[in-house]
Design a protein around this motif. Structure first.
Motif, PDB file in Angstrom:
ATOM      1  N   UNK A   1       1.996  10.476 -24.230  1.00 16.25           N
ATOM      2  CA  UNK A   1       1.758  10.255 -22.964  1.00 16.25           C
ATOM      3  C   UNK A   1       0.444  10.189 -22.550  1.00 16.25           C
ATOM      4  N   UNK A   2       0.244   9.478 -21.459  1.00 19.62           N
ATOM      5  CA  UNK A   2      -1.080   9.023 -20.941  1.00 19.62           C
ATOM      6  C   UNK A   2      -1.729  10.397 -20.344  1.00 19.62           C
ATOM      7  N   UNK A   3      -3.077  10.377 -20.193  1.00 17.11           N
ATOM      8  CA  UNK A   3      -3.831  11.347 -19.654  1.00 17.11           C
ATOM      9  C   UNK A   3      -4.155  10.630 -18.430  1.00 17.11           C
ATOM     10  N   UNK A   4      -4.319  11.405 -17.069  1.00 16.37           N
ATOM     11  CA  UNK A   4      -4.589  10.654 -15.762  1.00 16.37           C
ATOM     12  C   UNK A   4      -5.931  10.369 -15.720  1.00 16.37           C
ATOM     13  N   UNK A   5      -6.286   9.204 -15.035  1.00 16.61           N
ATOM     14  CA  UNK A   5      -7.620   8.843 -14.910  1.00 16.61           C
ATOM     15  C   UNK A   5      -8.415   9.599 -13.996  1.00 16.61           C
TER      16      UNK A   5
ATOM     17  N   UNK B   1      -7.850  21.274 -27.664  1.00 19.16           N
ATOM     18  CA  UNK B   1      -7.276  20.630 -28.613  1.00 19.16           C
ATOM     19  C   UNK B   1      -6.259  21.413 -29.537  1.00 19.16           C
ATOM     20  N   UNK B   2      -5.089  20.992 -29.239  1.00 16.75           N
ATOM     21  CA  UNK B   2      -3.869  21.555 -30.010  1.00 16.75           C
ATOM     22  C   UNK B   2      -3.246  20.555 -30.816  1.00 16.75           C
ATOM     23  N   UNK B   3      -2.849  21.025 -32.067  1.00 14.31           N
ATOM     24  CA  UNK B   3      -2.039  20.436 -32.899  1.00 14.31           C
ATOM     25  C   UNK B   3      -0.940  21.240 -33.680  1.00 14.31           C
ATOM     26  N   UNK B   4      -0.208  21.933 -32.732  1.00 14.05           N
ATOM     27  CA  UNK B   4       0.597  23.219 -32.985  1.00 14.05           C
ATOM     28  C   UNK B   4       1.979  23.051 -33.053  1.00 14.05           C
ATOM     29  N   UNK B   5       2.806  23.786 -33.890  1.00 15.91           N
ATOM     30  CA  UNK B   5       4.185  23.781 -34.041  1.00 15.91           C
ATOM     31  C   UNK B   5       4.622  24.854 -33.329  1.00 15.91           C
ATOM     32  N   UNK B   6       5.197  24.771 -32.146  1.00 17.91           N
ATOM     33  CA  UNK B   6       5.896  26.005 -31.375  1.00 17.91           C
ATOM     34  C   UNK B   6       7.167  26.172 -31.868  1.00 17.91           C
ATOM     35  N   UNK B   7       7.575  27.225 -32.278  1.00 17.38           N
ATOM     36  CA  UNK B   7       9.328  27.512 -32.586  1.00 17.38           C
ATOM     37  C   UNK B   7       9.921  28.460 -31.637  1.00 17.38           C
ATOM     38  N   UNK B   8      11.023  28.239 -32.021  1.00 16.26           N
ATOM     39  CA  UNK B   8      12.044  29.170 -31.278  1.00 16.26           C
ATOM     40  C   UNK B   8      11.949  28.806 -29.552  1.00 16.26           C
ATOM     41  N   UNK B   9      11.556  27.471 -29.314  1.00 15.84           N
ATOM     42  CA  UNK B   9      11.115  27.048 -28.045  1.00 15.84           C
ATOM     43  C   UNK B   9      12.661  26.783 -27.263  1.00 15.84           C
ATOM     44  N   UNK B  10      12.380  27.203 -25.904  1.00 20.56           N
ATOM     45  CA  UNK B  10      13.554  26.968 -25.124  1.00 20.56           C
ATOM     46  C   UNK B  10      13.214  25.830 -24.053  1.00 20.56           C
ATOM     47  N   UNK B  11      14.200  24.800 -23.935  1.00 21.26           N
ATOM     48  CA  UNK B  11      13.807  23.678 -22.935  1.00 21.26           C
ATOM     49  C   UNK B  11      13.904  24.289 -21.391  1.00 21.26           C
ATOM     50  N   UNK B  12      13.752  23.442 -20.587  1.00 19.18           N
ATOM     51  CA  UNK B  12      12.856  22.133 -20.895  1.00 19.18           C
ATOM     52  C   UNK B  12      11.248  22.565 -21.127  1.00 19.18           C
ATOM     53  N   UNK B  13      10.771  21.386 -21.822  1.00 18.32           N
ATOM     54  CA  UNK B  13       9.339  21.544 -21.752  1.00 18.32           C
ATOM     55  C   UNK B  13       8.770  20.482 -20.633  1.00 18.32           C
ATOM     56  N   UNK B  14       7.589  20.732 -20.280  1.00 18.45           N
ATOM     57  CA  UNK B  14       7.273  20.053 -18.953  1.00 18.45           C
ATOM     58  C   UNK B  14       5.777  19.483 -19.149  1.00 18.45           C
ATOM     59  N   UNK B  15       5.752  18.374 -18.719  1.00 16.95           N
ATOM     60  CA  UNK B  15       4.311  17.472 -18.450  1.00 16.95           C
ATOM     61  C   UNK B  15       4.364  17.084 -17.206  1.00 16.95           C
ATOM     62  N   UNK B  16       2.823  17.523 -16.619  1.00 16.19           N
ATOM     63  CA  UNK B  16       2.721  17.498 -15.169  1.00 16.19           C
ATOM     64  C   UNK B  16       1.547  16.877 -15.008  1.00 16.19           C
ATOM     65  N   UNK B  17       1.624  15.463 -14.411  1.00 15.61           N
ATOM     66  CA  UNK B  17       0.405  14.559 -13.815  1.00 15.61           C
ATOM     67  C   UNK B  17       0.061  15.053 -12.678  1.00 15.61           C
ATOM     68  N   UNK B  18      -1.130  14.925 -11.821  1.00 18.37           N
ATOM     69  CA  UNK B  18      -1.189  15.292 -10.444  1.00 18.37           C
ATOM     70  C   UNK B  18      -0.294  14.587  -9.459  1.00 18.37           C
ATOM     71  N   UNK B  19       0.332  13.618 -10.030  1.00 22.31           N
ATOM     72  CA  UNK B  19       1.371  12.812  -8.881  1.00 22.31           C
ATOM     73  C   UNK B  19       2.684  12.930  -9.408  1.00 22.31           C
ATOM     74  N   UNK B  20       3.199  13.738 -10.812  1.00 24.00           N
ATOM     75  CA  UNK B  20       4.336  13.629 -11.033  1.00 24.00           C
ATOM     76  C   UNK B  20       4.538  14.714 -12.334  1.00 24.00           C
TER      77      UNK B  20
END
Length: 284
Positions: free
Chosen positions: A152-156, A201-220
């Protein structure tokens, strides 16, 4: 390129370039990291959104124990064989419409001896995108796992927030391969509240995760929904983009052979199939 459109949302898919989503424009902005802004490296791992099949994550030194002896795949990101065989292959279009696309891919390369075929379907709908992935048609019994690797893109301007409902991560070795141990998240790794990433800076494996995951930009806000079979989410946050990767397994063949439980490993016999699905929904 194949273009899927619903309303003002447009997804572009490159069947020849790994069957990946190369662009997703929602609310007038690009949400998928394009190749032009990715690291100038091979293999083609660092841009778009591609399916991970027939395994997800890293296979340590390409090792796969079987009843007939150990298989050694050629590492495509030494010292590991990473993210499967589909991300750099050409996929064949089976069915196409204005809002849906189905593709298939023969599984070959790196010394993979199990044969097989993968298929994926992408469907654009009202405020969302459905992604279905399947693997089967093995010629002999072999391991299987599925996942998706979106960049995913990072916001400008402003920051990006990520939420993953998991309190545990895997312990990784020096090559970022899971050891089989699980530990509690540290404070700066805890994404349950959907914090701003800032410069972490993450490079992590999250386990036993429950959905949904969320990505939130300033506008979306984009929600990544997944079922019980997909309970592992890798989060990777280098400067150029943000990866939130739902998947069914982690370094499963070696660990399962060592009697580590919960790896998500599936062993497919000829005639078996493994399927997984995720759904992205968005709102301003």
């Amino acid at each position: 390129m194949v273009e899927l459109r619903h309303g003002e949302a447009v997804a572009r898919i490159d069947p020849v370039g790994g069957g990946r989503i190369v662009s997703l424009v929602v609310a007038g902005a690009e949400r998928i990291l394009p190749r032009s802004r990715a690291r100038a490296q091979e293999p083609a791992l660092y841009w778009g959104c591609y399916p991970m099949v027939p395994w997800a994550g890293r296979l340590s030194r390409g090792r796969i124990p079987t009843n007939d002896g150990e298989v050694r795949l050629e590492p495509n990101l030494p010292p590991s064989a990473i993210h499967g065989l589909g991300f750099d292959k050409s996929w064949d279009i089976v069915e196409q419409s204005a809002t849906a696309l189905t593709m298939t891919c023969e599984l070959r390369g790196l010394g993979w001896p199990f044969g097989g075929r993968a298929s994926q379907t992408l469907r654009m709908g009202t405020n969302g995108l459905e992604l279905d992935l399947q693997v089967g048609d093995y010629t002999r019994a072999g391991p299987a796992g599925l996942g998706w690797h979106p960049w995913f893109t990072r916001p400008s301007g402003g920051d990006i927030e990520v939420r993953v409902d998991s309190s545990e991560v895997l312990v990784l070795d020096a090559d970022f391969v899971p050891t089989g141990e699980v530990r509690r998240v540290a404070r700066d790794e805890d994404l349950r509240s959907g914090p701003s990433l800032g410069d972490r800076r993450l490079d992590h494996v999250y386990v036993h995760a429950k959905g949904p995951a969320v990505v939130r930009w300033p506008d979306l806000e984009l929600r990544i929904e997944f079922g019980k079979s997909v309970d592992t989410v890798v989060v990777h946050t280098p400067p150029e983009g943000v990866c939130v990767e739902p998947q069914t397994m982690w370094n499963a063949p070696l660990l399962a052979a060592s009697r580590v439980e919960g790896t998500g490993l599936r062993t497919l016999e000829p005639g078996d199939t493994l399927s997984a699905a995720t759904r992205w929904t968005w709102k301003a």
